[in-house]
Design a protein around this motif. Structure first.
Motif, PDB file in Angstrom:
ATOM      1  N   LYS A 761     -21.864 -56.433 -21.699  1.00  0.00           N
ATOM      2  CA  LYS A 761     -23.283 -56.267 -21.382  1.00  0.00           C
ATOM      3  C   LYS A 761     -23.640 -54.792 -21.235  1.00  0.00           C
ATOM      4  O   LYS A 761     -24.695 -54.344 -21.698  1.00  0.00           O
ATOM      5  CB  LYS A 761     -23.621 -57.021 -20.088  1.00  0.00           C
ATOM      6  N   LEU A 762     -22.744 -54.022 -20.598  1.00  0.00           N
ATOM      7  CA  LEU A 762     -23.012 -52.599 -20.360  1.00  0.00           C
ATOM      8  C   LEU A 762     -22.491 -51.721 -21.491  1.00  0.00           C
ATOM      9  O   LEU A 762     -22.512 -50.484 -21.380  1.00  0.00           O
ATOM     10  CB  LEU A 762     -22.384 -52.166 -19.027  1.00  0.00           C
ATOM     11  N   ASP A 763     -22.005 -52.339 -22.564  1.00  0.00           N
ATOM     12  CA  ASP A 763     -21.526 -51.603 -23.743  1.00  0.00           C
ATOM     13  C   ASP A 763     -20.417 -50.610 -23.363  1.00  0.00           C
ATOM     14  O   ASP A 763     -20.421 -49.449 -23.788  1.00  0.00           O
ATOM     15  CB  ASP A 763     -22.686 -50.875 -24.419  1.00  0.00           C
ATOM     16  N   LEU A 764     -19.460 -51.099 -22.571  1.00  0.00           N
ATOM     17  CA  LEU A 764     -18.360 -50.248 -22.100  1.00  0.00           C
ATOM     18  C   LEU A 764     -17.072 -50.447 -22.902  1.00  0.00           C
ATOM     19  O   LEU A 764     -16.093 -49.728 -22.681  1.00  0.00           O
ATOM     20  CB  LEU A 764     -18.060 -50.544 -20.624  1.00  0.00           C
ATOM     21  N   ARG A 765     -17.064 -51.405 -23.807  1.00  0.00           N
ATOM     22  CA  ARG A 765     -15.819 -51.782 -24.466  1.00  0.00           C
ATOM     23  C   ARG A 765     -15.179 -50.602 -25.218  1.00  0.00           C
ATOM     24  O   ARG A 765     -13.980 -50.372 -25.111  1.00  0.00           O
ATOM     25  CB  ARG A 765     -16.077 -52.953 -25.422  1.00  0.00           C
ATOM     26  N   ARG A 766     -16.000 -49.886 -25.976  1.00  0.00           N
ATOM     27  CA  ARG A 766     -15.434 -48.784 -26.758  1.00  0.00           C
ATOM     28  C   ARG A 766     -14.837 -47.719 -25.849  1.00  0.00           C
ATOM     29  O   ARG A 766     -13.757 -47.179 -26.115  1.00  0.00           O
ATOM     30  CB  ARG A 766     -16.508 -48.153 -27.638  1.00  0.00           C
ATOM     31  N   LEU A 767     -15.529 -47.385 -24.751  1.00  0.00           N
ATOM     32  CA  LEU A 767     -15.023 -46.376 -23.822  1.00  0.00           C
ATOM     33  C   LEU A 767     -13.709 -46.817 -23.194  1.00  0.00           C
ATOM     34  O   LEU A 767     -12.778 -46.012 -23.016  1.00  0.00           O
ATOM     35  CB  LEU A 767     -16.064 -46.093 -22.738  1.00  0.00           C
ATOM     36  N   ILE A 768     -13.625 -48.095 -22.875  1.00  0.00           N
ATOM     37  CA  ILE A 768     -12.387 -48.609 -22.281  1.00  0.00           C
ATOM     38  C   ILE A 768     -11.266 -48.603 -23.312  1.00  0.00           C
ATOM     39  O   ILE A 768     -10.104 -48.316 -22.990  1.00  0.00           O
ATOM     40  CB  ILE A 768     -12.619 -50.021 -21.703  1.00  0.00           C
ATOM     41  N   MET A 769     -11.593 -48.896 -24.567  1.00  0.00           N
ATOM     42  CA  MET A 769     -10.572 -48.856 -25.619  1.00  0.00           C
ATOM     43  C   MET A 769     -10.059 -47.426 -25.820  1.00  0.00           C
ATOM     44  O   MET A 769      -8.879 -47.219 -26.127  1.00  0.00           O
ATOM     45  CB  MET A 769     -11.129 -49.417 -26.925  1.00  0.00           C
ATOM     46  N   GLU A 770     -10.928 -46.431 -25.626  1.00  0.00           N
ATOM     47  CA  GLU A 770     -10.472 -45.038 -25.709  1.00  0.00           C
ATOM     48  C   GLU A 770      -9.419 -44.765 -24.643  1.00  0.00           C
ATOM     49  O   GLU A 770      -8.443 -44.059 -24.885  1.00  0.00           O
ATOM     50  CB  GLU A 770     -11.654 -44.090 -25.541  1.00  0.00           C
ATOM     51  N   VAL A 771      -9.629 -45.324 -23.451  1.00  0.00           N
ATOM     52  CA  VAL A 771      -8.630 -45.174 -22.395  1.00  0.00           C
ATOM     53  C   VAL A 771      -7.344 -45.899 -22.810  1.00  0.00           C
ATOM     54  O   VAL A 771      -6.230 -45.411 -22.575  1.00  0.00           O
ATOM     55  CB  VAL A 771      -9.159 -45.721 -21.057  1.00  0.00           C
ATOM     56  N   GLY A 772      -7.498 -47.056 -23.450  1.00  0.00           N
ATOM     57  CA  GLY A 772      -6.337 -47.801 -23.928  1.00  0.00           C
ATOM     58  C   GLY A 772      -5.538 -47.034 -24.962  1.00  0.00           C
ATOM     59  O   GLY A 772      -4.310 -47.186 -25.052  1.00  0.00           O
ATOM     60  N   LEU A 773      -6.214 -46.193 -25.742  1.00  0.00           N
ATOM     61  CA  LEU A 773      -5.499 -45.368 -26.727  1.00  0.00           C
ATOM     62  C   LEU A 773      -4.558 -44.382 -26.057  1.00  0.00           C
ATOM     63  O   LEU A 773      -3.601 -43.908 -26.679  1.00  0.00           O
ATOM     64  CB  LEU A 773      -6.498 -44.612 -27.606  1.00  0.00           C
ATOM     65  N   ASP A 774      -4.820 -44.060 -24.805  1.00  0.00           N
ATOM     66  CA  ASP A 774      -3.963 -43.116 -24.078  1.00  0.00           C
ATOM     67  C   ASP A 774      -2.876 -43.826 -23.277  1.00  0.00           C
ATOM     68  O   ASP A 774      -2.211 -43.203 -22.438  1.00  0.00           O
ATOM     69  CB  ASP A 774      -4.808 -42.252 -23.140  1.00  0.00           C
ATOM     70  N   TYR A 775      -2.671 -45.108 -23.536  1.00  0.00           N
ATOM     71  CA  TYR A 775      -1.622 -45.856 -22.845  1.00  0.00           C
ATOM     72  C   TYR A 775      -0.255 -45.369 -23.321  1.00  0.00           C
ATOM     73  O   TYR A 775       0.000 -45.293 -24.527  1.00  0.00           O
ATOM     74  CB  TYR A 775      -1.771 -47.356 -23.133  1.00  0.00           C
ATOM     75  N   PRO A 776       0.663 -44.997 -22.392  1.00  0.00           N
ATOM     76  CA  PRO A 776       1.997 -44.545 -22.806  1.00  0.00           C
ATOM     77  C   PRO A 776       2.841 -45.725 -23.301  1.00  0.00           C
ATOM     78  O   PRO A 776       2.998 -46.721 -22.585  1.00  0.00           O
ATOM     79  CB  PRO A 776       2.585 -43.935 -21.529  1.00  0.00           C
ATOM     80  N   VAL A 777       3.373 -45.606 -24.513  1.00  0.00           N
ATOM     81  CA  VAL A 777       4.095 -46.728 -25.125  1.00  0.00           C
ATOM     82  C   VAL A 777       5.550 -46.789 -24.709  1.00  0.00           C
ATOM     83  O   VAL A 777       6.251 -47.762 -24.997  1.00  0.00           O
ATOM     84  CB  VAL A 777       3.998 -46.662 -26.664  1.00  0.00           C
TER      85      VAL A 777
END
Length: 881
Positions: A761-777
């Motif tokens: 609803k708040l169109d936050l998905r893309r921003l959260i996915m950017e944080v997910g891109l920085d997840y240490p593998v």
């Protein structure tokens, strides 16, 4: 690589070695004068009689003359020390640069190894050779010419001085040198052979350790730890036996050297004393000779040690050359060449009589050779049995494996001769076992775009100076001069102009491989620094408010117990309720919080220490009773016990000591142990009735005292605040701002769906996915599951928009629905040719062309529908699954 260590040294450090040699030769006259001056001091300044004496135009009495000579002696000592200091430092610099060059060369060669070489050489062996075995070579390189020149020159200078004083004493000094020069090399050769054998044994030990670490799951699964330990012990014993022989011979050499070194003074004292007594030698000369001999033993010993070191490093270097110069090494220009004219891979792939065997395989491996052709832009599938050679054909088409014989061209260009700047950028290969690097999802996703630095990094003046120094040292060491901090991402290859567009493209690609949801979930578990990303933090607080409104619905309100400063949260532990925030360091770790001075002070002020000790004893009694018969390795301890299996006997003894009640003189350590247990209690989960309503109210008072106790100082805890973002917890926890109610069926699923609705609803998905891109593998991507690793490897290859994508059974481990989705999405990508090695031949209907392989030969090729006829090899494969 150069065949011997000295060829390597002279090729890459000739100028440095010459400079060292020049400074070494310059130092010898000063050394000689420093040896001769003590004789003048003793004979002329101390024992002389005719004063005053002329000294450079000055008339000096005995005392001034003595002081002047002593001053000159001190100056010579400083000059000799300065020469040694400069030579030692410069030798160290030269040695370190050459060691850096050698390691760089070896790593460069590893990058150019033919792939079959890695099946014969383990990663542990390669790591050991590059890091451990090269270390002695670095120390030797700086000393290789300068040390024997310096020590040999020093030795000759000392001997010359001794012969000038008395030729008989000179002969006595060198009398046993010929014997040493004959015997020691014979013994040293035996030691060298033992060292070579030890090096090979240590390599194999490194290989076995690496294999065991990689296969640790199998060790546990089959209970083979004792076998592995026995094997390790046996290998260590073999190394011990070799070491023992080395010690015997090495220290026998040292014994001989020491014995001979002590024999020579016997000659000096006897012969020299005789000559002094009879007046044939001055007492000052004898003192000077004895002083010179004292200095003589050091360079001779250094020369002997140098000889031993030279023999040792020569063997190590030869072993390195043998290992790092295998047949089939890729020429260096294949990795470094940048074609002057752009080469675009288009047109037709044409293969003729490809021999897909490895270099060391016999003729019986495959029955024939492969010949085929197809347009590069086609969708091509390769099918066959596991032993058909289809995997080797995929590697050959990717330019990763060179055929023994035959030819393969793309639009007339020989594929094996194309530089990696062409094949590595325009051909993408994804295998069955994805190889990820330590770092983040973003690092691995963009890895396929990092060919060459495209934009320099922004540096301040000081950083620019450090960069210039780093580049100069890299140049002197023959290393890469590229700045690793520069922007290496080839945005054009990915179809983007800047980082924002690249991230958009990356998210699109992740969606194509069905990994977007995983990245979103990883993003929810990530943390955000509100000072770096204030806008995102504010948006997350907005989501928190939106979720709070939805949780007002009575139907779901009971699923979450939100954080409230004035209420005790029954789904949090006692420690979490007391802190009511997240610690900034480990001083409030739940295992040691009972010993924290600030916590102790608060509990004491509220009179809670006796209650905590009492509750702790009750908990210990319950745990000891419940887990008395549980096996120590059981997961029940981790899940339900407040006491570990190892600590259970201690608490059992503690209960015995406090059986009649808690004594006032109970030891501080025992009190701390009992106090540590209540902090782990979660009222809603454990339901032991030990934290009742009155106790909860007392803990709320302690909570406020705890927060107020820091005064104006910055507290080591980031407290929960409804209107502030907490940088210490995940995005999901910041949105939730509470704890899921324990024991409510599917509460996590319901709340997860609710959070997803708020985010969308708040169109936050893309921003959260950017944080997910920085997840240490993690190391080699081990923090991701196997499906996520496979999808990320495919996404990485698609992101660089290759001319052709080669997928070698890369989706075999995924479920059927996911395979079909990824296949459909990849087939829909425009402008990319596709070669797919299928694990199930029946999936080939979607492709333009099918190659059917059998024993290294393409036995059928054409459209799937045309080939799939009864009696054909393809039909047999398709019907078999």
């Amino acid at each position: 690589m150069e065949s011997t260590i000295f060829r390597f040294i002279l090729r890459y450090s000739k100028k440095d070695q010459v400079l060292l040699l020049i400074f070494t030769l310059i130092s010898f006259p000063f050394l000689y004068f420093s040896l001769d001056l003590p004789k003048q001091i003793v004979n002329e300044a101390i024992g002389g009689t005719s004063f005053p004496r002329a000294f450079f135009g000055l008339e000096l009495e005995q005392i001034p003359y003595l002081l002047v000579l002593c001053g000159i002696f001190l100056a010579l000592v400083l000059i000799n020390g300065a020469f040694k200091y400069y030579l030692n430092v410069y030798r160290g610099v030269v040695g370190e640069r050459m060691l850096r060059r050698l390691r760089y060369m070896l790593f460069d060669r590893v990058l150019r190894f033919p792939l079959p070489q890695f099946r014969k050489t383990s990663q542990g062996e390669i790591v050991s050779m590059i890091t451990g075995e090269t270390e002695p070579l670095g120390g030797f390189v700086g000393d290789s010419i300068a040390l024997p020149a310096f020590q040999g020159g020093t030795l000759l200078t000392l001997l010359l001085f001794m012969f000038i004083q008395d030729w008989i004493l000179g002969l006595a000094a060198v009398a046993l040198y010929p014997f040493q020069m004959w015997l020691i090399p014979k013994l040293q050769r035996q030691v060298n052979l033992l060292k070579k054998a030890r090096t090979l044994k240590v390599r194999k030990l490194s290989e076995r350790i690496g294999e065991t670490v990689v296969a640790i799951q199998e060790v546990h699964a089959h209970d083979t730890s004792q076998y592995e330990l026995a094997d390790y012990s046996n290998r260590m014993h073999e190394i011990y036996e070799i070491r023992y022989e080395i010690y015997r011979k090495k220290f026998f050499i040292k014994f001989l050297n020491n014995f001979i070194a002590q024999i020579t003074p016997f000659f000096f004292f006897s012969i020299g004393g005789y000559l002094v007594i009879h007046g044939n030698l001055s007492f000052g000369a004898l003192v000077a000779v004895l002083a010179a001999y004292k200095d003589l033993s050091s360079p001779w010993k250094e020369l002997l040690d140098y000889y031993q070191m030279q023999q040792d490093v020569s063997i190590k270097y030869e072993l390195l050359v043998d290992m790092f110069d295998p047949p089939g090494v890729m020429p260096e220009e294949m990795q470094t060449a940048e074609p002057s004219d752009r080469i675009d891979l288009t047109g037709e792939v044409l293969a003729s009589n490809l021999d897909l065997r490895d270099e060391d395989e016999g003729e019986g491996t495959f029955a024939g050779t492969a010949s085929f052709s197809f347009p590069l832009a086609d969708r091509v599938t390769i099918v066959g049995s596991a032993s058909s050679g289809k995997d080797r054909l995929a590697l050959t088409l990717a330019g990763l494996k060179r055929p023994i014989a035959g030819s393969i061209t793309i639009d007339g260009l020989a594929l094996p001769s194309l530089p990696e700047s062409v094949s590595g950028r325009q051909i993408a290969y994804v295998g069955q076992e994805p190889k990820l690097r330590g770092g983040t999802v973003r690092d691995n996703l963009f890895y396929s775009l990092k060919h060459f630095p495209v934009r320099p990094a922004d540096y301040g003046d000081d950083e620019k100076n450090r960069l210039e120094t780093r580049i100069a040292e890299a140049r002197a060491s023959g290393n890469s001069e590229h700045d690793i901090n520069a922007d290496w991402i080839d945005y054009e290859s990915a179809g983007a102009e800047d980082l924002d567009q690249l991230i958009e493209r990356a998210i699109e690609v992740l969606g194509a491989v069905d990994m977007d949801e995983s990245i979103y979930e990883l993003g929810l578990q990530g943390t955000v620094d509100p000072e770096v990303h204030p806008e995102l933090a504010a948006r997350i607080l907005e989501a928190r408010g939106e979720l709070r409104e939805r949780l007002a619905d009575p139907a779901i309100a009971s699923l979450v117990e939100t954080f409230d400063l004035d209420l005790y949260n029954t789904n949090m532990s006692v420690a979490e309720n007391l802190l009511f925030g997240t610690p900034k360091d480990d001083s409030f770790d739940i295992d040691i919080i009972s010993a924290n001075p600030h916590v102790r002070k608060v509990l004491e002020q509220e009179g809670l220490i006796p209650d905590f000790i009492s509750i702790g004893r009750k908990l210990a009694e319950i745990m000891v009773d419940l887990f008395a018969d549980v096996e120590p390795g059981s997961e029940l301890f981790e899940q339900f016990s407040f006491i570990s299996a190892d600590d259970l006997p201690e608490f059992r003894a503690l209960l015995s000591r406090t059986e009649g009640g808690i004594p006032s003189d109970l030891e501080s350590e025992d009190r701390t142990k009992l106090m540590s247990l209540p902090f782990k209690l979660v009222t809603a989960r454990h339901r032991l009735g030990l934290i009742d309503e009155p106790m909860q109210q007392r803990l709320l008072k302690a909570r406020k005292k705890f927060a107020e106790g820091f005064g104006d100082e910055s507290p080591p805890v980031e407290f929960f605040d409804r209107d502030h973002f907490n940088s210490r917890v995940s995005i999901q926890d910041n949105i939730l701002f509470g704890r899921l109610a324990y024991g409510r069926a599917r509460s996590s699923v319901q709340i997860g769906s609710l959070i997803r609705e708020v985010v969308d609803k708040l169109d936050l998905r893309r921003l959260i996915m950017e944080v997910g891109l920085d997840y240490p593998v993690g190391i080699a991507g081990t923090r991701l599951n196997s499906a996520q690793r496979q999808k990320l490897a495919i996404a990485r290859s698609i992101l660089k928009r290759p001319r052709v994508l080669i997928v070698d059974e890369a989706t075999a481990a995924l479920d059927g629905a996911t395979q079909a989705k990824i296949l459909k999405n990849i087939l829909s990508i425009e402008g990319i040719g596709l070669i797919w090695v299928l694990h199930r031949a029946s999936l080939g209907e979607e492709f333009d062309r099918t190659l059917v392989m059998e024993s290294g030969k393409v036995v059928e090729q054409g459209r799937f529908q045309d080939l799939n006829q009864p009696g054909s090899v393809l039909h047999a494969l398709a019907t078999a699954g």
